[in-house]
Design a protein around this motif. Structure first.
Motif, PDB file in Angstrom:
ATOM      1  N   VAL A  13      -0.107  -2.645  -4.706  1.00 17.37           N
ATOM      2  CA  VAL A  13       0.975  -2.029  -3.928  1.00 17.37           C
ATOM      3  C   VAL A  13       0.555  -1.902  -2.472  1.00 17.37           C
ATOM      4  CG1 VAL A  13       2.655  -0.156  -3.840  1.00 17.37           C
ATOM      5  CG2 VAL A  13       1.338  -0.532  -5.921  1.00 17.37           C
ATOM      6  N   ILE A  14       1.337  -2.522  -1.604  1.00 19.44           N
ATOM      7  CA  ILE A  14       1.131  -2.339  -0.158  1.00 19.44           C
ATOM      8  C   ILE A  14       1.998  -1.138   0.219  1.00 19.44           C
ATOM      9  CG2 ILE A  14       1.311  -3.412   2.138  1.00 19.44           C
ATOM     10  CD1 ILE A  14      -0.659  -4.908   0.390  1.00 19.44           C
ATOM     11  N   ASN A  15       1.339   0.026   0.216  1.00 21.42           N
ATOM     12  CA  ASN A  15       2.056   1.302   0.275  1.00 21.42           C
ATOM     13  C   ASN A  15       2.051   1.846   1.700  1.00 21.42           C
ATOM     14  OD1 ASN A  15       3.030   3.851  -0.092  1.00 21.42           O
ATOM     15  ND2 ASN A  15       1.621   4.418  -1.738  1.00 21.42           N
ATOM     16  N   ASP A  16       3.205   1.715   2.365  1.00 22.74           N
ATOM     17  CA  ASP A  16       3.328   2.268   3.725  1.00 22.74           C
ATOM     18  C   ASP A  16       4.137   3.561   3.703  1.00 22.74           C
ATOM     19  OD1 ASP A  16       5.798   1.286   3.160  1.00 22.74           O
ATOM     20  OD2 ASP A  16       6.015   0.085   4.966  1.00 22.74           O
ATOM     21  N   ALA A  17       4.316   4.110   2.516  1.00 24.47           N
ATOM     22  CA  ALA A  17       4.996   5.401   2.356  1.00 24.47           C
ATOM     23  C   ALA A  17       6.455   5.339   2.791  1.00 24.47           C
ATOM     24  CB  ALA A  17       4.262   6.495   3.140  1.00 24.47           C
ATOM     25  N   ALA A  18       7.036   4.133   2.768  1.00 24.24           N
ATOM     26  CA  ALA A  18       8.367   3.987   3.369  1.00 24.24           C
ATOM     27  C   ALA A  18       9.029   2.687   2.952  1.00 24.24           C
ATOM     28  CB  ALA A  18       8.215   3.986   4.884  1.00 24.24           C
ATOM     29  N   TYR A  19      10.315   2.597   3.273  1.00 24.47           N
ATOM     30  CA  TYR A  19      10.990   1.310   3.312  1.00 24.47           C
ATOM     31  C   TYR A  19      10.650   0.706   4.668  1.00 24.47           C
ATOM     32  CZ  TYR A  19      13.912   2.747  -0.678  1.00 24.47           C
ATOM     33  OH  TYR A  19      14.367   3.142  -1.903  1.00 24.47           O
ATOM     34  N   GLY A  20       9.590  -0.082   4.689  1.00 22.78           N
ATOM     35  CA  GLY A  20       9.057  -0.586   5.955  1.00 22.78           C
ATOM     36  C   GLY A  20      10.094  -1.364   6.747  1.00 22.78           C
ATOM     37  N   SER A  21      10.806  -2.240   6.066  1.00 22.33           N
ATOM     38  CA  SER A  21      11.785  -3.050   6.801  1.00 22.33           C
ATOM     39  C   SER A  21      12.739  -2.145   7.559  1.00 22.33           C
ATOM     40  CB  SER A  21      12.625  -3.894   5.840  1.00 22.33           C
ATOM     41  OG  SER A  21      11.826  -4.811   5.177  1.00 22.33           O
ATOM     42  N   GLU A  22      13.155  -1.073   6.883  1.00 16.74           N
ATOM     43  CA  GLU A  22      14.145  -0.197   7.507  1.00 16.74           C
ATOM     44  C   GLU A  22      13.524   0.618   8.642  1.00 16.74           C
ATOM     45  OE1 GLU A  22      14.201  -1.085   4.359  1.00 16.74           O
ATOM     46  OE2 GLU A  22      16.165  -2.012   4.507  1.00 16.74           O
ATOM     47  N   ALA A  49      -3.132  -2.764 -14.602  1.00 18.23           N
ATOM     48  CA  ALA A  49      -3.545  -1.726 -13.660  1.00 18.23           C
ATOM     49  C   ALA A  49      -2.657  -1.763 -12.430  1.00 18.23           C
ATOM     50  CB  ALA A  49      -4.997  -1.945 -13.250  1.00 18.23           C
ATOM     51  N   VAL A  50      -2.600  -0.616 -11.751  1.00 16.77           N
ATOM     52  CA  VAL A  50      -1.928  -0.544 -10.457  1.00 16.77           C
ATOM     53  C   VAL A  50      -2.980  -0.143  -9.427  1.00 16.77           C
ATOM     54  CG1 VAL A  50      -0.138   0.599  -9.089  1.00 16.77           C
ATOM     55  CG2 VAL A  50       0.254   0.150 -11.520  1.00 16.77           C
ATOM     56  N   TRP A  51      -3.105  -0.955  -8.392  1.00 15.13           N
ATOM     57  CA  TRP A  51      -4.004  -0.619  -7.282  1.00 15.13           C
ATOM     58  C   TRP A  51      -3.146  -0.321  -6.070  1.00 15.13           C
ATOM     59  CZ3 TRP A  51      -8.138  -5.122  -7.542  1.00 15.13           C
ATOM     60  CH2 TRP A  51      -8.897  -4.963  -8.728  1.00 15.13           C
ATOM     61  N   ASP A  52      -3.342   0.872  -5.561  1.00 16.35           N
ATOM     62  CA  ASP A  52      -2.500   1.365  -4.473  1.00 16.35           C
ATOM     63  C   ASP A  52      -3.296   1.316  -3.168  1.00 16.35           C
ATOM     64  OD1 ASP A  52      -0.530   2.636  -3.086  1.00 16.35           O
ATOM     65  OD2 ASP A  52      -0.885   4.624  -3.962  1.00 16.35           O
ATOM     66  N   PHE A  53      -2.785   0.591  -2.200  1.00 22.26           N
ATOM     67  CA  PHE A  53      -3.440   0.491  -0.888  1.00 22.26           C
ATOM     68  C   PHE A  53      -2.569   1.234   0.126  1.00 22.26           C
ATOM     69  CE2 PHE A  53      -6.665  -2.725  -1.831  1.00 22.26           C
ATOM     70  CZ  PHE A  53      -6.180  -3.253  -3.012  1.00 22.26           C
ATOM     71  N   HIS A  54      -3.068   2.342   0.647  1.00 24.04           N
ATOM     72  CA  HIS A  54      -2.305   3.087   1.646  1.00 24.04           C
ATOM     73  C   HIS A  54      -2.480   2.405   2.999  1.00 24.04           C
ATOM     74  CE1 HIS A  54      -2.167   7.094  -0.797  1.00 24.04           C
ATOM     75  NE2 HIS A  54      -1.821   6.032  -1.501  1.00 24.04           N
ATOM     76  N   VAL A  55      -1.382   1.825   3.490  1.00 23.49           N
ATOM     77  CA  VAL A  55      -1.467   1.091   4.754  1.00 23.49           C
ATOM     78  C   VAL A  55      -0.709   1.849   5.841  1.00 23.49           C
ATOM     79  CG1 VAL A  55      -1.636  -1.124   3.537  1.00 23.49           C
ATOM     80  CG2 VAL A  55       0.595  -0.352   4.377  1.00 23.49           C
ATOM     81  N   SER A  56      -1.027   1.495   7.062  1.00 21.25           N
ATOM     82  CA  SER A  56      -0.351   2.127   8.201  1.00 21.25           C
ATOM     83  C   SER A  56       1.017   1.491   8.429  1.00 21.25           C
ATOM     84  CB  SER A  56      -1.207   1.939   9.450  1.00 21.25           C
ATOM     85  OG  SER A  56      -0.456   2.269  10.586  1.00 21.25           O
ATOM     86  N   ASP A  57       1.986   2.330   8.776  1.00 18.89           N
ATOM     87  CA  ASP A  57       3.307   1.764   9.108  1.00 18.89           C
ATOM     88  C   ASP A  57       3.371   1.356  10.582  1.00 18.89           C
ATOM     89  OD1 ASP A  57       3.804   3.991  10.657  1.00 18.89           O
ATOM     90  OD2 ASP A  57       5.216   4.917   9.276  1.00 18.89           O
ATOM     91  N   LYS A  58       2.226   1.371  11.247  1.00 20.27           N
ATOM     92  CA  LYS A  58       2.209   0.954  12.664  1.00 20.27           C
ATOM     93  C   LYS A  58       2.094  -0.574  12.800  1.00 20.27           C
ATOM     94  CE  LYS A  58       2.265   5.100  14.414  1.00 20.27           C
ATOM     95  NZ  LYS A  58       2.670   5.729  13.152  1.00 20.27           N
ATOM     96  N   VAL A  59       1.696  -1.223  11.704  1.00 21.85           N
ATOM     97  CA  VAL A  59       1.527  -2.682  11.789  1.00 21.85           C
ATOM     98  C   VAL A  59       2.878  -3.346  11.512  1.00 21.85           C
ATOM     99  CG1 VAL A  59       0.260  -4.681  10.909  1.00 21.85           C
ATOM    100  CG2 VAL A  59      -0.827  -2.416  10.941  1.00 21.85           C
ATOM    101  N   VAL A  60       3.405  -4.006  12.515  1.00 28.01           N
ATOM    102  CA  VAL A  60       4.741  -4.598  12.403  1.00 28.01           C
ATOM    103  C   VAL A  60       4.594  -6.117  12.285  1.00 28.01           C
ATOM    104  CG1 VAL A  60       7.032  -4.736  13.455  1.00 28.01           C
ATOM    105  CG2 VAL A  60       5.584  -2.736  13.885  1.00 28.01           C
ATOM    106  N   SER A  61       5.274  -6.692  11.318  1.00 24.61           N
ATOM    107  CA  SER A  61       5.132  -8.134  11.085  1.00 24.61           C
ATOM    108  C   SER A  61       5.744  -8.926  12.245  1.00 24.61           C
ATOM    109  CB  SER A  61       5.834  -8.525   9.792  1.00 24.61           C
ATOM    110  OG  SER A  61       7.233  -8.414   9.979  1.00 24.61           O
ATOM    111  N   PRO A  62       5.273 -10.140  12.469  1.00 23.64           N
ATOM    112  CA  PRO A  62       5.824 -10.959  13.554  1.00 23.64           C
ATOM    113  C   PRO A  62       7.330 -11.188  13.407  1.00 23.64           C
ATOM    114  CG  PRO A  62       3.805 -11.932  12.713  1.00 23.64           C
ATOM    115  CD  PRO A  62       4.129 -10.795  11.803  1.00 23.64           C
ATOM    116  N   THR A  63       7.816 -11.309  12.171  1.00 28.94           N
ATOM    117  CA  THR A  63       9.255 -11.544  11.977  1.00 28.94           C
ATOM    118  C   THR A  63      10.057 -10.378  12.543  1.00 28.94           C
ATOM    119  OG1 THR A  63       8.719 -12.666   9.942  1.00 28.94           O
ATOM    120  CG2 THR A  63      11.013 -12.051  10.237  1.00 28.94           C
ATOM    121  N   ILE A  64       9.634  -9.170  12.206  1.00 31.29           N
ATOM    122  CA  ILE A  64      10.346  -7.987  12.710  1.00 31.29           C
ATOM    123  C   ILE A  64      10.164  -7.876  14.222  1.00 31.29           C
ATOM    124  CG2 ILE A  64      10.302  -5.448  12.707  1.00 31.29           C
ATOM    125  CD1 ILE A  64      11.614  -6.196  10.241  1.00 31.29           C
TER     126      ILE A  64
END
Ligand SMILES: Cc1ncc(C[n+]2csc(CCOP(=O)(O)OP(=O)(O)O)c2C)c(N)n1
Ligand SMILES: [Mg+2]
Length: 556
Positions: free
Chosen positions: A466-475, A530-545
């Motif tokens: 899980v790439i977990n940014d604690a959010a709907y990142g796209s939104e 298994a579920v592996w949860d990676f808490h990622v920063s929501d500051k990293v914005v993809s090039p597409t966005i």
């Protein structure tokens, strides 16, 4: 269940599915399908009982794609059928052959609470619906549903009132010839020599050629032919997202075309003067309209070439042929050339460049999703089956260039989140001897998190990342770009490791990427899920966005 020995309609219906060589069926039971499903299971079909009907169909989609066969699911009438309405259009757009055994309300009652006019709901999605109301014809109608699903490459839903299913069978007990025996088996279509000569003249006049392969190239076995064409023209290779990995070990492959193209790829595509698109429908998100290659002419090699695709003018030049035969003929007709675009220095850049080099300020204790993907790329065994889900995070996990196409699956044509877990189950059912690793976002996983129970109960071997940014990142990124409040898109870091353990799976919040090799080795030794949860920063914005939704203040 009936205790008398008399054959019932559902018995014969189950036999008709077995005769179609249905070996796996994704199911959720109700009054209108349970007797049939029980008989199907008795006759040796593996039943995967899921916890939401959407997931039955979505898992069947992945099964169909992986096995290049018809996927089968079953739901009860009324509310069972309405749960399918997000998965069906996704299957239609992905051209997946599926047969769904759906119940219908009983005919004998004047009123039934689950009664619904199912046909218009199903056909609105682009799937076919057949009411089977004549028991004697049902075995043939089932066979024909398989024929239709295969020929039209779309879902076919058959609706059968459950009082009819319960009736004693009075008809013949022999079954019609199965669809496999009736299917036409045409040989691949060769290219017309005039088309080949015209195409060769165009390609010979180009200096910077890119060969872009889609799923049609995968299905036609055209990978080697595409590599040979790129080598002869001295050009580069790339794939669409679903075909990613087709040239994973070719030093001149610049990655995925479209929204997910890595930095160097974007740079080289700007210089390209010719794109040969092979077995690709030139979809909008694959850059089919040519935004990525503004200077290039395009030739489409396909059995069904198009001028306009998904609202955009695409290729102006066409070579109608089977992808492999067309590309082989084109390559053979090309004269040898002296100058080549590709150089060893380009190969070294493609190999050594980061897909995205933008720097971001990251909060302490959180991870950069790009580092997570790089670490997983290095640690996960190459023979594991990969399934990619959607969402903002999918830009990051699309960048795993060492993974071969045959170990990869993504189905994204309807743009729905929440499907990753079902697709992983479908692949696990299609490849029971393999480990499946799913890459998903936190919002997407939560949408059908109940399927962790299915995974546990059926002993499926699935690792969920899980790439977990604690959010709907796209939104969030879109809302931030417009200076809007982001509250509705942010929900905090949910404890996926705890949720996994509650369902009986292993769960881990991975904080240190250096632990990955050890964790992978432990998981590989034990297996299971298994579920592996990676808490990622929501500051990293993809090039597409970043391209489509620049930061506030930069709006024109
Ligand atoms: C069924 C469905 N509902 C809503 C959306 C809108 N949507 C697109 S991406 C996205 C966010 C997904 O969140 P997550 O899985 O956490 O991935 P992230 O974008 O955060 O990386 C949403 C809600 C959608 N595409 N499909
Ligand atoms: Mg998220």
């Amino acid at each position: 269940m009936k205790n008398d020995l008399k054959l019932r309609v559902y018995d014969v219906l189950a036999r008709a599915f077995i005769q179609e060589e249905v070996r796996t069926c994704f199911a959720l039971l109700g009054d209108a399908n349970m007797n049939w499903a029980a008989r199907l299971a008795e006759q040796g079909c593996r039943m995967v009982y899921v916890r939401h009907e959407h997931c039955a169909l979505a898992a069947a989609m992945a099964y169909a794609r992986k096995n290049r066969d018809v996927g089968v699911a079953t739901v009860t009438c009324g509310p069972g059928v309405t749960q399918l309405i997000t998965a069906l259009p996704a299957a239609v757009r992905a051209h997946l052959p599926l047969v769904v055994f759906a119940g219908e309300a009983p005919l004998k009652s004047g009123w039934y609470n689950q009664e619904l006019d199912q046909a218009p709901i199903i056909t609105a999605t682009g799937a076919a619906y057949h009411r089977l109301h004549m028991p004697e014809r049902m075995p043939v109608a089932v066979r024909d549903a398989f024929l239709q699903a295969r020929r039209e490459r779309r879902p076919v839903v058959i609706g059968i009132p459950f009082d009819l299913q319960d009736r004693p069978w009075d008809g013949r007990t022999d079954l019609p010839r199965p669809s496999r025996e009736l299917l036409p088996r045409p040989s691949p279509i060769p290219a017309h020599p005039d088309d080949v000569a015209r195409a060769a003249q165009l390609v010979a006049g180009a200096e910077r050629v890119v060969v872009l392969a889609g799923l049609g190239a995968v299905e036609a076995g055209a990978a080697a032919a595409c590599r040979a064409l790129a080598a002869k023209t001295g050009g580069l290779l790339m794939t669409t997202l679903p075909a990613r990995g087709l040239f994973h070990d070719d030093p001149y492959c610049i990655g995925i075309s479209g929204s997910y193209t890595p930095e160097v790829g974007i740079e080289y595509l700007k210089e390209a003067d010719f794109v040969v698109a092979v077995g690709s429908s030139l979809a909008y998100h694959a850059g089919g309209g040519g935004q990525l290659w503004p200077k290039a002419k395009m030739l489409q090699v396909d059995i069904d070439p198009v001028a306009v695709s998904q609202g955009q003018e695409v290729a102006r030049h066409h070579l109608r042929a089977d992808a492999r035969l067309g590309v082989e003929a084109l390559t053979a007709a090309l004269p040898a050339r002296d100058g080549k675009w590709r150089t060893e220095a380009m190969a070294a850049r493609i190999r050594d460049s980061k897909p995205d080099s933008q720097a971001f300020e990251i909060e302490p204790g959180l991870l950069d999703p790009r580092d997570v993907v790089t670490a997983l790329e290095a640690a996960l065994p190459l023979e594991w089956e990969m399934v990619n889900s959607g969402g903002h995070c999918s830009w990051f996990f699309a960048q795993m260039p060492s993974r071969p196409q045959e170990k990869f699956l993504t189905i994204r044509e309807f743009g729905a989140i929440g499907n990753g877990i079902s697709f992983a189950m479908g692949v696990a059912a299609a490849r029971p001897d393999r480990t499946v690793v799913l890459f998903d976002g936190d919002g997407s996983l939560m949408m059908h998190v109940q399927e962790l129970e299915t995974i546990k109960r059926h002993g499926l071997n699935i690792l969920i990342v899980v790439i977990n940014d604690a959010a709907y990142g796209s939104e969030i990124h879109k809302l931030r770009s417009e200076g809007m409040p982001e509250d509705g898109a942010v929900f905090g870091y949910c404890d996926f490791a705890g949720i996994a353990r509650a369902f009986g799976l292993a769960g881990k919040t991975v904080k240190n990427l250096d632990d990955l090799p050890k964790l992978v080795a432990e998981f590989a030794a034990i297996g299971g899920a298994a579920v592996w949860d990676f808490h990622v920063s929501d500051k990293v914005v993809s090039p597409t966005i970043r391209r489509a939704h620049p930061p506030p203040g930069s709006h024109k």
